[in-house]
Design an enzyme around this catalytic site. Structure first.
Site, PDB file in Angstrom:
ATOM      1  N   LYS A  58       0.841  -1.196   0.000  1.00  0.00           N
ATOM      2  CA  LYS A  58       0.000   0.000   0.000  1.00  0.00           C
ATOM      3  C   LYS A  58       0.880   1.251   0.000  1.00  0.00           C
ATOM      4  O   LYS A  58       2.005   1.218   0.499  1.00  0.00           O
ATOM      5  CB  LYS A  58      -0.871   0.008   1.267  1.00  0.00           C
ATOM      6  N   ARG A  91     -10.377 -11.514   1.769  1.00  0.00           N
ATOM      7  CA  ARG A  91     -11.250 -12.553   1.208  1.00  0.00           C
ATOM      8  C   ARG A  91     -10.601 -13.931   1.314  1.00  0.00           C
ATOM      9  O   ARG A  91     -11.301 -14.938   1.444  1.00  0.00           O
ATOM     10  CB  ARG A  91     -11.608 -12.182  -0.235  1.00  0.00           C
TER      11      ARG A  91
HETATM   12  N1  BES Z   1      -8.218  -3.717   4.233  1.00  0.00           N
HETATM   13  C1  BES Z   1      -8.377  -3.288   2.893  1.00  0.00           C
HETATM   14  C2  BES Z   1      -9.669  -2.514   2.661  1.00  0.00           C
HETATM   15  C3  BES Z   1      -9.779  -1.186   3.379  1.00  0.00           C
HETATM   16  C4  BES Z   1      -9.375  -0.020   2.755  1.00  0.00           C
HETATM   17  C5  BES Z   1     -10.327  -1.117   4.633  1.00  0.00           C
HETATM   18  C6  BES Z   1      -9.488   1.182   3.414  1.00  0.00           C
HETATM   19  C7  BES Z   1     -10.449   0.086   5.288  1.00  0.00           C
HETATM   20  C8  BES Z   1     -10.026   1.242   4.680  1.00  0.00           C
HETATM   21  C9  BES Z   1      -8.370  -4.495   1.973  1.00  0.00           C
HETATM   22  O1  BES Z   1      -7.596  -5.565   2.372  1.00  0.00           O
HETATM   23  C10 BES Z   1      -7.812  -4.037   0.671  1.00  0.00           C
HETATM   24  O2  BES Z   1      -6.676  -3.687   0.639  1.00  0.00           O
HETATM   25  N2  BES Z   1      -8.634  -4.051  -0.358  1.00  0.00           N
HETATM   26  C11 BES Z   1      -8.223  -3.634  -1.651  1.00  0.00           C
HETATM   27  C12 BES Z   1      -8.682  -4.645  -2.649  1.00  0.00           C
HETATM   28  C13 BES Z   1      -8.049  -4.511  -4.008  1.00  0.00           C
HETATM   29  C14 BES Z   1      -6.573  -4.799  -3.945  1.00  0.00           C
HETATM   30  C15 BES Z   1      -8.734  -5.461  -4.949  1.00  0.00           C
HETATM   31  C16 BES Z   1      -8.844  -2.261  -1.899  1.00  0.00           C
HETATM   32  O3  BES Z   1      -9.954  -2.003  -1.435  1.00  0.00           O
HETATM   33  O4  BES Z   1      -8.195  -1.443  -2.527  1.00  0.00           O
HETATM   34 MN    MN Z   2      -5.574  -5.360   1.788  1.00  0.00          MN
END
Ligand code: BES
Ligand code: MN
Ligand code: ZN
Length: 508
Positions: A284, A358
């Site tokens: 990230k 997931r």
């Molecule tokens: N934990 C994150 C989602 C999230 C984002 C929760 C911001 C709370 C605040 C999740 O694991 C994630 O990173 N999701 C990605 C999915 C993508 C890589 C398909 C996302 O939402 O960008």
């Molecule tokens: Mn994630």
């Protein structure tokens, strides 16, 4: 943890000192306690109401500091609007509002006369009010050293925090009885908030598991599965997410059998517990990454809920299961392009290691259905940023294969203020996660990211199992201030699922 002011119920007898809160309705109809104070203060309260134009409208307030001839530090007159139009949630929010007016600066004790103009408020509404006050009073100050020691500028003096709240009601015994389950809820929400607020250096998978283990003393059966047990079970999707971390992955199974054998199959509640989500090798961006300490809010809700059900001895059979992992980049981490075989036997092509929640849930969902044959499964997860694009921070996303379960959840959401909005599932969305090399891939492309994530989870739900997935990324962490919450972690889901269970899954 949060060093709450103590809360008790008393009859309508007049207190000697402290801060006093009384109410009035629209048309400046003073409650009996307010009238009483007005008389005792020789009309000061009415005079102050006149000067400020107080009409008793909702959220209008009159403050009277050190009223002459009385020993009170402060009298606060609060407008109710029309009390006859109040629903449960309004009393809850009012409790939060009033608690927000009490800093403890003027006196360590506050007396609140929960009365409408006719002197009446139902005991269950008094209990909702008290719950609202408790929830608003939550404050995560575990790591604030200054306010405790009472040193330095800006430090709160220990005499100047609120110590005691007395709620005066027409029938204090009935109110106290009605508050018992609400108190369990307040504690469950506080536990969920504590876990979400806790930094990830302190709360990794093992530490989280031992916090869950503490529910044993309430009569919850708690099993902690470590990495070797998980390997034996074939939970390779979950393990793949945690393999880059030096902190081993855990799964915790919590059983509350409040309905006994006659209660039949349990309802299962499943939570995503990523104690920190760096994204893994699909790292990230740095900005805002600290928020990912809250990526275990689903699991926190499950633990808070299980504690709450046990504390109020809910007549329900419920099983809570949480997948605890830390998603880190390292030489041992999973790579984009890896293929793993989940416990169900289905294979997953890992296109993005940041789509990890997931994978954790896939194995937990499969395990809970296999072992417990639950009558319904609800999972909670801070699963996608996309759900915030769709719904902002007001609603959690709801996905389900079952209209009845959906309707029940939406209704529970409206009743508690933990609101849900249903989003679609369907075969065309499901196709988005077909993979060239494996049974599925863990991302579904650019659009509808919350939906393709939900489709992924559904591939691990057996035909005929009523299932709902709540995407709580926008509602459980980095929360917007409300009347009943000023904490970063809101504890979202505890009150919602308590309501779902008490309305539909409990034997009464
Ligand atoms: N934990 C994150 C989602 C999230 C984002 C929760 C911001 C709370 C605040 C999740 O694991 C994630 O990173 N999701 C990605 C999915 C993508 C890589 C398909 C996302 O939402 O960008
Ligand atoms: Mn994630
Ligand atoms: Zn995540």
């Amino acid at each position: 943890m949060s060093e709450q002011a103590s809360l008790s119920f008393a009859s309508r007898t007049a207190p000697a000192d402290g801060v006093v809160v009384v109410f009035a309705e629209e048309g400046r109809k003073l409650s009996p306690a307010a009238q009483d104070l007005d008389k005792k203060s020789k009309g000061l309260l009415s005079k102050a109401a006149n000067i400020t134009g107080f009409k008793g409208k909702k959220d209008q307030i009159v403050d009277l500091l050190a009223p002459q001839g009385l020993k009170f530090s402060k009298i606060i007159l609060v407008g109710l609007g029309k009390a006859s139009a109040y629903r449960g949630e309004d009393w809850l929010n009012l409790g939060g509002t009033v608690r927000g007016l009490l800093s403890g600066k003027e006196a360590p004790t506050a007396h609140i006369f929960v009365e409408a103009a006719d002197g009446k408020v139902e005991p269950r509404d008094v209990a909702s009010f008290a719950l609202g006050a408790e929830l608003r009073g939550y404050n995560f100050k575990k790591y604030k050293t200054k306010s405790r020691k009472n040193t330095g500028e800006g430090a709160e003096s220990s005499e100047r925090t609120l110590k005691k709240i007395v709620i005066h009601a027409a029938d204090p015994n009935a109110a106290a009885r009605a508050f018992q389950p609400e108190n369990a809820i307040a504690n469950g929400v506080a536990l969920a908030r504590d876990l979400v607020n806790e930094p990830a250096n302190v709360l990794g998978p093992a530490e989280f598991a031992s916090r869950a283990k503490a529910l044993t003393k309430l009569g919850v059966r708690v099993e902690v599965l470590g990495p070797s047990a998980l390997r034996k079970l074939g939970m390779n999707a979950l393990l793949a997410v945690g393999q880059g971390s030096v902190r081993p992955s855990h799964v915790v199974v919590m059983q509350w059998k409040g309905a006994g054998a006659k209660g039949g199959a349990p309802i299962a509640i499943v939570g995503k517990g990523v104690t920190f989500d760096t994204g893994g090798i699909s790292l990230k961006p740095a900005a805002g990454m600290e928020e990912m300490k809250g990526d275990m809010a689903g699991a926190a809700c499950v633990v808070g809920l299980m504690q709450e059900l046990a504390a109020r001895k809910a007549k329900v059979n419920a099983v809570g299961i949480i997948g605890l992992v830390e998603n880190m980049p390292s030489g041992a981490a999973q790579r984009p392009g890896d293929v793993v075989t989940a416990m169900s036997g289905q294979t997953i092509e890992v296109l993005n290691t940041d789509a990890e929640g997931r994978m954790v849930l896939a194995d937990c969902l499969w395990y809970v259905q296999n072992r417990f044959k639950p009558k319904a499964v609800v999972n909670l997860a801070t699963l996608t940023g996309a759900v915030m694009v769709a719904l902002g921070k007001e609603h959690a996303g709801l996905f389900s294969n079952n209209d009845e379960l959906s309707a029940r959840l939406i209704e529970a959401g409206d009743a508690t203020g933990e609101k849900l909005w249903r989003l679609p599932l369907g075969p065309k969305y499901d196709k988005m996660i077909d993979s060239k090399v494996a049974d599925m891939k863990n991302t579904g492309g650019k659009w509808g990211g919350s939906i393709s994530a939900a489709q992924f989870l559904q591939r691990f739900i057996k035909d005929g199992t009523p299932w709902a997935h709540l995407d709580i990324a926008g509602t459980a962490m980095s929360s917007v201030d409300s009347e009943i919450n000023r904490s970063w972690g809101s504890g979202f889901g505890v009150r919602l699922l308590d309501r779902l269970i008490s309305e539909h899954y409990e034997r009464h």
